[in-house]
Scaffold this active site. Structure first.
Site, PDB file in Angstrom:
ATOM      1  N   SER A   1       0.823  -1.210   0.000  1.00 46.58           N
ATOM      2  CA  SER A   1       0.000   0.000   0.000  1.00 46.58           C
ATOM      3  C   SER A   1       0.856   1.258   0.000  1.00 46.58           C
ATOM      4  O   SER A   1       0.439   2.289  -0.540  1.00 46.58           O
ATOM      5  CB  SER A   1      -0.951   0.008   1.197  1.00 46.58           C
ATOM      6  OG  SER A   1      -0.244  -0.095   2.413  1.00 46.58           O
ATOM      7  N   GLU A   2       2.071   1.218   0.594  1.00 51.73           N
ATOM      8  CA  GLU A   2       2.971   2.364   0.561  1.00 51.73           C
ATOM      9  C   GLU A   2       4.424   1.937   0.641  1.00 51.73           C
ATOM     10  O   GLU A   2       4.738   0.859   1.158  1.00 51.73           O
ATOM     11  CB  GLU A   2       2.696   3.337   1.725  1.00 51.73           C
ATOM     12  CG  GLU A   2       1.531   4.276   1.528  1.00 51.73           C
ATOM     13  CD  GLU A   2       0.346   3.920   2.384  1.00 51.73           C
ATOM     14  OE1 GLU A   2      -0.631   4.684   2.373  1.00 51.73           O
ATOM     15  OE2 GLU A   2       0.376   2.878   3.044  1.00 51.73           O
ATOM     16  N   ALA A   3       5.271   2.806   0.114  1.00 54.63           N
ATOM     17  CA  ALA A   3       6.715   2.705   0.291  1.00 54.63           C
ATOM     18  C   ALA A   3       7.231   4.100   0.605  1.00 54.63           C
ATOM     19  O   ALA A   3       6.657   5.106   0.174  1.00 54.63           O
ATOM     20  CB  ALA A   3       7.403   2.164  -0.968  1.00 54.63           C
TER      21      ALA A   3
ATOM     22  N   HIS B   1       0.673   5.107   8.749  1.00 58.80           N
ATOM     23  CA  HIS B   1       1.495   3.915   8.977  1.00 58.80           C
ATOM     24  C   HIS B   1       2.881   4.080   8.349  1.00 58.80           C
ATOM     25  O   HIS B   1       3.875   3.626   8.941  1.00 58.80           O
ATOM     26  CB  HIS B   1       0.741   2.643   8.538  1.00 58.80           C
ATOM     27  CG  HIS B   1       1.194   1.945   7.318  1.00 58.80           C
ATOM     28  ND1 HIS B   1       0.732   2.268   6.060  1.00 58.80           N
ATOM     29  CD2 HIS B   1       2.068   0.909   7.143  1.00 58.80           C
ATOM     30  CE1 HIS B   1       1.293   1.467   5.171  1.00 58.80           C
ATOM     31  NE2 HIS B   1       2.105   0.634   5.791  1.00 58.80           N
TER      32      HIS B   1
END
Length: 291
Positions: A46-48, A81
């Site tokens: 979902s994210e980096a 997050h």
């Protein structure tokens, strides 16, 4: 291309593989925006995030590091997050904050302060960019997309702190967990849904495990509507809305990710004018990536 230090961190959990994973490139120096976005898309997470030295302005204001946050398809000015996971990775890699027990992160929304709370990290919820009730046509559309009656949405509000979250509250956690959203209707919206656990219909009630709310987050992904395992930005904005409106106590725990087989736990606490959003993190992989 260079070998760069890397960690994959599970956030909002102390148990590996039960939270929300995050790819952290600990040295993003010299990488183009395109390279960062391509790597993010490749991870299928979902994210980096990519850690960098603070800008001169950020350093002068006390920033310990700068982070750029990407999700599939776009860069984000802030996300919860990735903020906790990036800070965890930075500390694990030997980062030393200028002030003991406090870390200052520079990102797209400016400076975000984090504090160490035992084994957990918590960030100060950034100010809402947009708040107040949603337009009625939005509420009707969301109800249709969630497959519930309009009357099932008890409360609603803009929860925009970078990501354009629209927040709605249902009567119970059971209702939240039973949702089967329609991607053809909600595919272009960021929607957060919250429902109290414990006694059905009592806002802010807490169940036997000490959890007050069940949360789910839906957003546009690479392949249509996606569900996020655990979402710091949404929980931060929900806390500002719910506490401010008297719909939640000033300290509570939210659960997220249940329908995805996760067990995310988000710890919320209001301290004066600041709402802190925290959770545990654990490094599941560490090594190097070629970028």
């Amino acid at each position: 291309m260079h070998q760069r230090p890397f960690q994959q961190v599970d956030v909002f959990t102390a148990t590996p593989y039960r939270g929300n994973p995050l790819a952290v490139v600990l040295d993003g120096s010299g990488l183009s925006t395109e390279a960062m976005q391509d790597f993010t898309n490749w991870t299928n997470l979902s994210e980096a995030t990519f850690l960098l030295p603070p800008t001169p302005e950020g350093r002068a204001a006390g920033a310990d590091y700068r982070v750029r946050i990407f999700c599939p398809g776009r860069e984000l000015p802030f996300a919860g997050h990735p903020t906790l996971g990036s800070c965890h990775a930075w500390l694990k890699a030997g980062g030393q904050p200028q002030v003991a027990g406090k870390v200052v992160q520079e990102c797209g929304v400016g400076l975000v302060t984090l504090r160490q709370d035992g084994e957990r990290l918590a960030f100060a919820a950034p100010p809402l960019i947009k708040s107040g009730p949603l337009a009625e046509e939005d509420v009707v559309l969301i109800a249709k997309g969630l497959g519930v009656a309009r009357s099932d949405i008890l409360h609603h509000a803009w929860c925009d702190n970078g990501p354009n979250w629209r927040g709605v509250m249902l009567a119970s956690s059971e209702q939240v967990l039973a949702l089967q959203p329609d991607a053809s209707i909600l595919g272009q919206l960021d929607v957060g849904v919250v429902g109290p656990r414990g006694k059905v219909g009592v806002i802010g009630s807490t169940d036997a495990d000490g959890i007050a709310f069940e949360v789910r987050a839906f957003f546009p992904g690479n392949n249509g509507l996606a569900e996020d395992p655990v979402t710091g930005s949404l929980n931060a904005a929900l806390a500002q809305w719910l506490i401010g409106a008297g719909l939640a106590p000033t300290q509570y725990v939210a659960s997220q990710g249940t329908r995805l087989g996760r067990a995310g736990r988000v710890f919320v606490e209001q301290d004066g004018d600041t709402i802190w959003v925290g959770g545990s993190s654990v490094t599941c992989m560490a090594g190097e990536v070629l970028l």
